[in-house]
Structures are given as structure tokens and as C-alpha cells.
Write an enzyme that holds these catalytic residues in place. Structure first.
Site, PDB file in Angstrom:
ATOM      1  N   GLU A 166      23.311  29.907 -42.213  1.00 22.52           N
ATOM      2  CA  GLU A 166      23.310  30.429 -40.836  1.00 22.52           C
ATOM      3  C   GLU A 166      21.902  30.441 -40.264  1.00 22.52           C
ATOM      4  OE1 GLU A 166      25.745  33.676 -39.413  1.00 22.52           O
ATOM      5  OE2 GLU A 166      26.723  33.802 -41.361  1.00 22.52           O
ATOM      6  N   LYS A 187      26.018  37.716 -36.627  1.00 18.67           N
ATOM      7  CA  LYS A 187      24.633  37.585 -36.164  1.00 18.67           C
ATOM      8  C   LYS A 187      24.545  37.232 -34.681  1.00 18.67           C
ATOM      9  CE  LYS A 187      23.092  37.598 -40.514  1.00 18.67           C
ATOM     10  NZ  LYS A 187      24.342  37.487 -41.233  1.00 18.67           N
ATOM     11  N   HIS A 200      19.318  28.226 -36.747  1.00 22.79           N
ATOM     12  CA  HIS A 200      18.389  28.745 -35.733  1.00 22.79           C
ATOM     13  C   HIS A 200      17.130  27.894 -35.597  1.00 22.79           C
ATOM     14  CE1 HIS A 200      20.780  32.409 -36.445  1.00 22.79           C
ATOM     15  NE2 HIS A 200      20.499  32.677 -35.200  1.00 22.79           N
TER      16      HIS A 200
END
Ligand code: IKT
Length: 352
Positions: free
Chosen positions: A217, A146, A221
Site C-alpha cells: 500500500e 488509509k 504512494h
């Protein structure tokens, strides 16, 4: 195309679903799969049904993919909170402490390797690639990473990949991946691209267990967390964060490699690309329609926005794993044509 033998590193949600999708695709034969506990290799083709049945509901709490590296510093470092047999539960597999090594040793007749491992240390996937290169592997490596910053680390290895005969396809999931490729197509109408907006929606109620790694994951963010937090947090802590948001989390300005992948293909500046979306773990419905909007100027002076939408009915699993295998096949074509080095999804689309 000629037959493609491939391996999957990591048998969490992505690894297992890729194996499943491959059974519906032509010319693809899975010959190896591993997770941190075991490796299954059969040069005549794995029995995917048996492997999936053995690993379903039997993956580690990090998604079963975290430490397929074998040991020591090669682990992606996720805190382990449970013990499960994973791939080793399959009759086709042997338990091993060096699962990636087992696949490398078997890689003579492996055309492509899908690296379906989370990247909680940014250099983890590049280091996995190093191991294949050092072992003299000649073939395709594909990842579904990513983060933007990993692309540079892979680009730094271009000479080594070219010398060894490795074609590395990076960022080949949904975003980056499918949606980066869609943006590259949508940009074709324009001579100058001003903005690319990627907006995704994912509903993961029943798919939550399978996609713990992806959710972890995503948490990294959020403005109040980073990748180190996400790596260190226990499953219960991750779930507490999700609860704080009542199960529906909106992400803005995500560090997703669509930006650098579009820039290195010459389509626009990285800073003109935004990625955001909504994750809903309370429902399997998408909370918003996944859309790519590319705004630019045409040769004849018009300003327009080309939009590309995914159907609300197609699942994240379909939109990650179908493209991953599609890019894998595209990588094999390049490799067989003698084209080595690092390729992003936009490099495999019409040029800009
Ligand atoms: C990814 O796995 O590529 C990223 C995830 C978003 C997937 C988008 C799929 C959209 C759809 O199916 O409509 C997320 C950022 N973890």
C-alpha cells in the site's frame, strides 16, 4: 465495561497481531477470525495461541488478507503468487470459499468486527460493510484503512448504518487512527488550527514478511506508482522497487485520511494536513521519530505548535493494533449507547 466479543476479517500481520494484543487487554474475547482460505469461529473464545502458531509463517504472499472476501468481484484483487493454508491450518478452522459469509452467519453474538483487509480497490471495505448491513448485523465495524477518498464512501452509507444499528469506526490504525486522535488532542489548545504535520518512521526488517500488505500500500504512494500498479505487481516486483531505494523509502504528501477525518471533526481544513514518513526495511530501528505537530492560534493571540512523539522503541505493530482495539472498544461504548453511523478517530476525542 461489559465483555466484548469481536471478530477479525483478515489474518495477515494486522489481523494476527490484533488477536495477540487482545489477549493482554481486558474485556475482549476474539470469537471469529478468517482469511481467504478459512474461518475459525468459537463463541466461547478462540484459542489465540493455537491460531497464531498455525498461521505464523503460513500466510499468503500478499499478507494473507487479500481475498478474504470469498470470491469473484469481492476480492481486493491482489495478484496471488503463492498458496498457503492460512487460517485453515488451525484446528479451530474450516476451509471455506465464503469466509466473510461464515463470520456474518455467526455474528449474532459478535459485538465488533475488525476489518483488517487491504483496500486495493477503494470501495472494497465499504462493500464489506454493505454485506454486514444487508445481513442485518447490529454492532460495530472497525477498519484500519488509509486512503482519504474511502471516508466519503462510508459517509454515504450513514443512513443505512443508522437504520441497521451499525457504528462504523473508520481509519483506526496508526495513521489515520492513533495519530489523528493525537492531533485532535493537540488541537485543544487552539481556537484556530493552521497546520497538522504527521511524520512517521517505521523499521521493518524482521517484520517485513508480516507486513507485505502495508508495504504494498505504501508503494502506491510513490509518485511513479498508483494503487492499480501496487495491486497488480508481483512480490518480486515490489521487492525490486524497494531495492531501487536501497531499502529506505521516503514518502511525501501521502493520501492518508487523517486530513478528511480532522476536517469532518471541524479541527482544520483537509488541505492543511500533511502525512509523510520513512520506511526502512533494512533495519528494525525507526529511521525517524514519529511525530505529530499541530500549529495554531490560542484564544489569547499566541501562535504555537504542540508536538506529540511516539517513542522510537514502540513498534508499528504496537502503534497500529493497540489503538485499533482501543477504538473498537470506544465504538462498542457508542453502539451500546445507541449511537450509530460513521465515526472517525477525532470524533471519539474531545470536541473542537
Ligand atoms: C498505518 O499502518 O497506520 C500506516 C503506516 C505507518 C504506521 C506508523 C507507525 C509509526 C510508529 O510506530 O512509530 C504506513 C503508512 N503504512
Amino acid at each position: 465495561m461489559d465483555e466484548v466479543n469481536f471478530a477479525v476479517l483478515g489474518c495477515g500481520g494486522i489481523g494476527r497481531r490484533t488477536l495477540e494484543v487482545s489477549t493482554d487487554k481486558e474485556h475482549l474475547t476474539p470469537v471469529a477470525a478468517c482469511d481467504r482460505n478459512g474461518a475459525a469461529v468459537d463463541h466461547d473464545g478462540l484459542d489465540v495461541d493455537e491460531l497464531l502458531a498455525a498461521t505464523e509463517g503460513n500466510i499468503a504472499s500478499d499478507g494473507g488478507t487479500a481475498a478474504a472476501s470469498g470470491s469473484g468481484t469481492d476480492s481486493s484483487g491482489v495478484k496471488q503468487t503463492g498458496e498457503n493454508a492460512g487460517v485453515a491450518a488451525s484446528v479451530q478452522a474450516d476451509p471455506t470459499e465464503e469466509p466473510i459469509e461464515e463470520v456474518i452467519e455467526a455474528s449474532d453474538d459478535i459485538d465488533a468486527v475488525l476489518i483488517a483487509l487491504p483496500n486495493f480497490e477503494h470501495d472494497f471495505i465499504p462493500r464489506v460493510a454493505d454485506r454486514f448491513a444487508e445481513a442485518g448485523y447490529e454492532g460495530v465495524l472497525v477498519d484500519v484503512l488509509k486512503r482519504s477518498r474511502v471516508i466519503d464512501m462510508l459517509d454515504d452509507r450513514t443512513d443505512e448504518f443508522e437504520a441497521e444499528g451499525i457504528t462504523f469506526v473508520c481509519g483506526a490504525g496508526a495513521t489515520p487512527g492513533f495519530l489523528t486522535g493525537a492531533a485532535a488532542i493537540a488541537a485543544q489548545s487552539f481556537v484556530e488550527v493552521h497546520e497538522v504535520e504527521i511524520w512517521w518512521g517505521v523499521g521493518l526488517k524482521s517484520g517485513y514478511e508480516d507486513n507485505r500488505g502495508t508495504v504494498r500500500e505504501d508503494i502506491a504512494h510513490l509518485p511513479e506508482y498508483d494503487i492499480d500498479d501496487a495491486r497488480e505487481m508481483s512480490d518480486a516486483e515490489i521487492e525490486a522497487v524497494i531495492d531501487e531505494y536501497d531499502g529506505v523509502i521516503e514518502f511525501e504528501d501521502m493520501e492518508h485520511a487523517d486530513d478528511v477525518l480532522l476536517e469532518r471533526a471541524g479541527i482544520c481544513d483537509a488541505e492543511d494536513v500533511t502525512v509523510g514518513g520513512i520506511l526502512d526495511v533494512t533495519s528494525d530501528e525507526k529511521p525517524t521519530t514519529t511525530t505529530v505537530r499541530v500549529t495554531g492560534t490560542t484564544f489569547d493571540g499566541e501562535t504555537g505548535t504542540n508536538s506529540f512523539e511516539l517513542d522510537d522503541a514502540t513498534s508499528m505493530a504496537a502503534n497500529v493494533n493497540g489503538p485499533a482495539l482501543g477504538y473498537l472498544k470506544a465504538g462498542v461504548r457508542r453502539n451500546r449507547a445507541g449511537e450509530y453511523g460513521v465515526f472517525g478517530p477525532a470524533d471519539l476525542m474531545p470536541g473542537f
